[in-house]
Design a protein around this motif. Sequence first.
Motif, PDB file in Angstrom:
ATOM      1  N   ALA A 330       0.814  -1.219   0.000  1.00  0.00           N
ATOM      2  CA  ALA A 330       0.000   0.000   0.000  1.00  0.00           C
ATOM      3  C   ALA A 330       0.843   1.263   0.000  1.00  0.00           C
ATOM      4  O   ALA A 330       0.331   2.346  -0.286  1.00  0.00           O
ATOM      5  CB  ALA A 330      -0.924  -0.003   1.218  1.00  0.00           C
ATOM      6  N   PRO A 337      -6.060   6.063  -6.026  1.00  0.00           N
ATOM      7  CA  PRO A 337      -6.188   5.448  -4.703  1.00  0.00           C
ATOM      8  C   PRO A 337      -6.045   3.935  -4.771  1.00  0.00           C
ATOM      9  O   PRO A 337      -6.219   3.311  -5.816  1.00  0.00           O
ATOM     10  CB  PRO A 337      -7.602   5.860  -4.278  1.00  0.00           C
ATOM     11  CG  PRO A 337      -8.343   6.083  -5.547  1.00  0.00           C
ATOM     12  CD  PRO A 337      -7.340   6.585  -6.535  1.00  0.00           C
ATOM     13  N   VAL A 338      -5.709   3.324  -3.634  1.00  0.00           N
ATOM     14  CA  VAL A 338      -5.594   1.880  -3.530  1.00  0.00           C
ATOM     15  C   VAL A 338      -6.430   1.424  -2.338  1.00  0.00           C
ATOM     16  O   VAL A 338      -6.481   2.092  -1.307  1.00  0.00           O
ATOM     17  CB  VAL A 338      -4.116   1.449  -3.363  1.00  0.00           C
ATOM     18  CG1 VAL A 338      -3.490   2.098  -2.140  1.00  0.00           C
ATOM     19  CG2 VAL A 338      -3.996  -0.061  -3.281  1.00  0.00           C
ATOM     20  N   ARG A 339      -7.087   0.274  -2.460  1.00  0.00           N
ATOM     21  CA  ARG A 339      -7.935  -0.264  -1.389  1.00  0.00           C
ATOM     22  C   ARG A 339      -7.192  -1.375  -0.681  1.00  0.00           C
ATOM     23  O   ARG A 339      -6.664  -2.298  -1.322  1.00  0.00           O
ATOM     24  CB  ARG A 339      -9.251  -0.792  -1.952  1.00  0.00           C
ATOM     25  CG  ARG A 339     -10.244  -1.270  -0.894  1.00  0.00           C
ATOM     26  CD  ARG A 339     -11.459  -1.900  -1.559  1.00  0.00           C
ATOM     27  NE  ARG A 339     -12.469  -2.301  -0.587  1.00  0.00           N
ATOM     28  CZ  ARG A 339     -12.423  -3.424   0.128  1.00  0.00           C
ATOM     29  NH1 ARG A 339     -11.397  -4.257  -0.022  1.00  0.00           N
ATOM     30  NH2 ARG A 339     -13.388  -3.707   0.998  1.00  0.00           N
ATOM     31  N   PRO A 351     -11.764  -2.044   5.871  1.00  0.00           N
ATOM     32  CA  PRO A 351     -11.418  -1.677   4.496  1.00  0.00           C
ATOM     33  C   PRO A 351     -11.181  -0.165   4.401  1.00  0.00           C
ATOM     34  O   PRO A 351     -12.007   0.633   4.853  1.00  0.00           O
ATOM     35  CB  PRO A 351     -12.655  -2.099   3.693  1.00  0.00           C
ATOM     36  CG  PRO A 351     -13.783  -2.041   4.685  1.00  0.00           C
ATOM     37  CD  PRO A 351     -13.191  -2.381   6.013  1.00  0.00           C
ATOM     38  N   GLU A 353      -9.440   3.142   1.828  1.00  0.00           N
ATOM     39  CA  GLU A 353      -8.942   3.597   0.528  1.00  0.00           C
ATOM     40  C   GLU A 353      -7.846   4.623   0.794  1.00  0.00           C
ATOM     41  O   GLU A 353      -8.074   5.613   1.492  1.00  0.00           O
ATOM     42  CB  GLU A 353     -10.069   4.221  -0.287  1.00  0.00           C
ATOM     43  CG  GLU A 353      -9.655   4.674  -1.678  1.00  0.00           C
ATOM     44  CD  GLU A 353     -10.811   5.322  -2.418  1.00  0.00           C
ATOM     45  OE1 GLU A 353     -11.467   4.635  -3.222  1.00  0.00           O
ATOM     46  OE2 GLU A 353     -11.054   6.522  -2.181  1.00  0.00           O
ATOM     47  N   THR A 355      -5.026   7.364  -0.526  1.00  0.00           N
ATOM     48  CA  THR A 355      -4.553   8.251  -1.591  1.00  0.00           C
ATOM     49  C   THR A 355      -3.244   8.871  -1.134  1.00  0.00           C
ATOM     50  O   THR A 355      -3.180   9.505  -0.082  1.00  0.00           O
ATOM     51  CB  THR A 355      -5.583   9.352  -1.895  1.00  0.00           C
ATOM     52  OG1 THR A 355      -6.828   8.743  -2.255  1.00  0.00           O
ATOM     53  CG2 THR A 355      -5.110  10.236  -3.034  1.00  0.00           C
ATOM     54  N   ARG A 372      -9.376   6.762   3.777  1.00  0.00           N
ATOM     55  CA  ARG A 372     -10.827   6.877   3.887  1.00  0.00           C
ATOM     56  C   ARG A 372     -11.423   5.546   4.335  1.00  0.00           C
ATOM     57  O   ARG A 372     -11.254   4.527   3.662  1.00  0.00           O
ATOM     58  CB  ARG A 372     -11.437   7.309   2.560  1.00  0.00           C
ATOM     59  CG  ARG A 372     -12.933   7.613   2.627  1.00  0.00           C
ATOM     60  CD  ARG A 372     -13.349   8.496   1.473  1.00  0.00           C
ATOM     61  NE  ARG A 372     -13.211   7.824   0.192  1.00  0.00           N
ATOM     62  CZ  ARG A 372     -14.186   7.163  -0.425  1.00  0.00           C
ATOM     63  NH1 ARG A 372     -15.378   7.106   0.126  1.00  0.00           N
ATOM     64  NH2 ARG A 372     -13.980   6.588  -1.591  1.00  0.00           N
ATOM     65  N   LEU A 374     -13.890   2.810   4.551  1.00  0.00           N
ATOM     66  CA  LEU A 374     -14.929   2.416   3.590  1.00  0.00           C
ATOM     67  C   LEU A 374     -16.076   1.652   4.238  1.00  0.00           C
ATOM     68  O   LEU A 374     -16.992   1.219   3.536  1.00  0.00           O
ATOM     69  CB  LEU A 374     -14.310   1.544   2.489  1.00  0.00           C
ATOM     70  CG  LEU A 374     -13.224   2.206   1.625  1.00  0.00           C
ATOM     71  CD1 LEU A 374     -12.684   1.212   0.607  1.00  0.00           C
ATOM     72  CD2 LEU A 374     -13.767   3.437   0.922  1.00  0.00           C
ATOM     73  N   GLN A 377     -19.414   3.346   3.568  1.00  0.00           N
ATOM     74  CA  GLN A 377     -19.795   3.214   2.157  1.00  0.00           C
ATOM     75  C   GLN A 377     -20.258   1.793   1.847  1.00  0.00           C
ATOM     76  O   GLN A 377     -21.260   1.603   1.145  1.00  0.00           O
ATOM     77  CB  GLN A 377     -18.595   3.577   1.281  1.00  0.00           C
ATOM     78  CG  GLN A 377     -18.839   3.400  -0.209  1.00  0.00           C
ATOM     79  CD  GLN A 377     -17.613   3.752  -1.034  1.00  0.00           C
ATOM     80  OE1 GLN A 377     -16.880   4.683  -0.716  1.00  0.00           O
ATOM     81  NE2 GLN A 377     -17.377   2.994  -2.077  1.00  0.00           N
ATOM     82  N   GLU A 378     -19.552   0.807   2.394  1.00  0.00           N
ATOM     83  CA  GLU A 378     -19.937  -0.578   2.112  1.00  0.00           C
ATOM     84  C   GLU A 378     -21.266  -0.922   2.779  1.00  0.00           C
ATOM     85  O   GLU A 378     -22.073  -1.679   2.217  1.00  0.00           O
ATOM     86  CB  GLU A 378     -18.831  -1.521   2.572  1.00  0.00           C
ATOM     87  CG  GLU A 378     -17.554  -1.383   1.736  1.00  0.00           C
ATOM     88  CD  GLU A 378     -16.525  -2.438   2.091  1.00  0.00           C
ATOM     89  OE1 GLU A 378     -16.748  -3.186   3.078  1.00  0.00           O
ATOM     90  OE2 GLU A 378     -15.495  -2.512   1.386  1.00  0.00           O
TER      91      GLU A 378
END
Length: 624
Positions: A330, A337-339, A351, A353, A355, A372, A374, A377-378
């Motif tokens: 990461a 961005p990478v998760r 989880p 994200e 940047t 961020r 997640l 959001q999930e």
Amino acid sequence: MSKPQLLLVDDDSETVQVLGRMLAEEGQLRFALTGGDALRLAHEQPPDLVLLDAEMPGIDGFAVCRAMKGDPALSRIPVIFLTSHHDARIEAAALDLGAADFVSKPPVASQVIARIRAQLRAQRVATTSPSGEAERPTVLAVDDDPLAREAVAQALNGLDLQLLFADDGQEALALAQRQAPDLILLDIDLPHEGGLQICAQLQALPRLQSVPLVFITRFNDPSTEARALEAGGTDFIAKPFIPAVLQARVRSLLRARRQAEAVLRAEREHWRRLGDDRMAEIVAVAPEALITTDAQGRIVLINQAACCLFQVREEDALGQPLAQWLPQDALRPRRGPVRVLLPQATGDAVPVEITRTPLGQAEEQLNSLWLRDLRGQERAEQARRDQLTAETASHTKTLMLSYFAHEIGNPLTGILGFSQLMSLDPHHPLPPPQAERLRLITTSAQMLQSLMRDVLDVNRFETGQFQIRHDRLDLAEIVRQALPGLATQAAEHTVQMTLDGDERPLWILGDADRLRQCVLNLGSNGIKYNRPQGRLTVRLQAEDGQVRLSFADEGAGMTADQQAHLFEPFNRLGRAGQGHGIGLALTRQLVLAMDGQLQVCSTPGQGTTMTLVFPAATDATAAR
């Protein structure tokens, strides 16, 4: 824009009156006849400019000016001396004290007004325009007369200045663009273009907007002076000038400029530091996690959200390698961005994200990472999927119910029709055992028909296709008409049914057919769930603008848990073989659609009371 505050100080009341009439349109005026009053008024409400008599009994003008310039709250207020004794030494002394200008009595309106406006304009520009402070002030003198330039050089020789000279306006513009001066001395009578035109061109340059400009000219008349100051000049000196006066005025203007620059720098530094502090606070409490690492990957900044995400204290994270918490993959430079899944000491991995933004180069490089969370959001995406699944299931259920109701309805109608024909056939009467069996078949078919009707009604409610009328109806009459239909069922269950209440009409707004359906559903429940030899009391009453219809049985009653699930379709509350569990749910929907309420009161072992409550309809109520 509000008018400036002007403080006029003179021990001669006639002069004060003359100045008052002269300056009435220039600002809001206050007057003082003594130096002490002047200082008191200035402290009470600092003015924008002071017009000060030099000679006054007691505290004279010089003492007043010295006191103001020594007071940080008043030091920046421009002071214009007004005196009847015009002497070069007095003028120089006043300017050295910090006075902005020096005017002789008797005052000439155009001259005084022009000088006041010039000083107010210079004060506004000095506090709003950016400039830097040079080690040695630069003075640009513009004059086409070599002798005049030499006189300026000699007069200013004692000051630590860098002098630049120009013969005409174009050379002055070129010099000013290469090196912005701190003060400009400008002759009015120049070849090609006059000094007034050059003044406008110089002040149009952004770097020179705050630079004071002094006109030096042989045209020593109030009209020329007023035009020069209105054109943008800060001061006006007549030729031939007295070297001490020129030196004092230049020194005064440069001092005022340095003071204005110092104040402006202090203000900017204050707001810069305040902005840095505010930015640090914003980063610290930002809802998203922020981490900054140095070139070696060690944490140099971590905010509260990141500490919460990593489950670590700030002091324990600073100076530690970020790879201790994040997988090495990461941290590799990449676009976008990478998760990743962030392991947690307690609970499931989170989880996030990430940047990454690099700042600087080589050993001085910093890397800022926004992380961020997640999970929200999930969860939202899962909720949307669940909602879509529920809507799809509801739509499928609606289609299936409609299909089954239609397909079952046709053969059911045939069963009921032929059952009626068999029971009424006089030529082929059935023996009693067969007639009883036919009655059971008919009763079961009627129950199935009622079930399908209720199912379709519930479906219409869920799809918004159910229509309810709001007619003015007598609820008592509808109840009296509907109850006889329950007599057979009550007899079969050995339940005694009674009707109590007023004989008078009880008017409400509702749908007559649906009200009968509600009465039959509640009455049927009161019979089915009653005890043998029990009583079902149906009561009608009107009170407090409401009409109430209750069904009280003497059955087993319900627990609090059973009541919580009472209105769920197809839920029979564990009472196998007693109804299909949909009539009560439908009744509640029908009552709510008619602006009523269905209230339940039940005690285990004592029975249940179901009450319909409707708003009473007055004679003036119009049907909807």
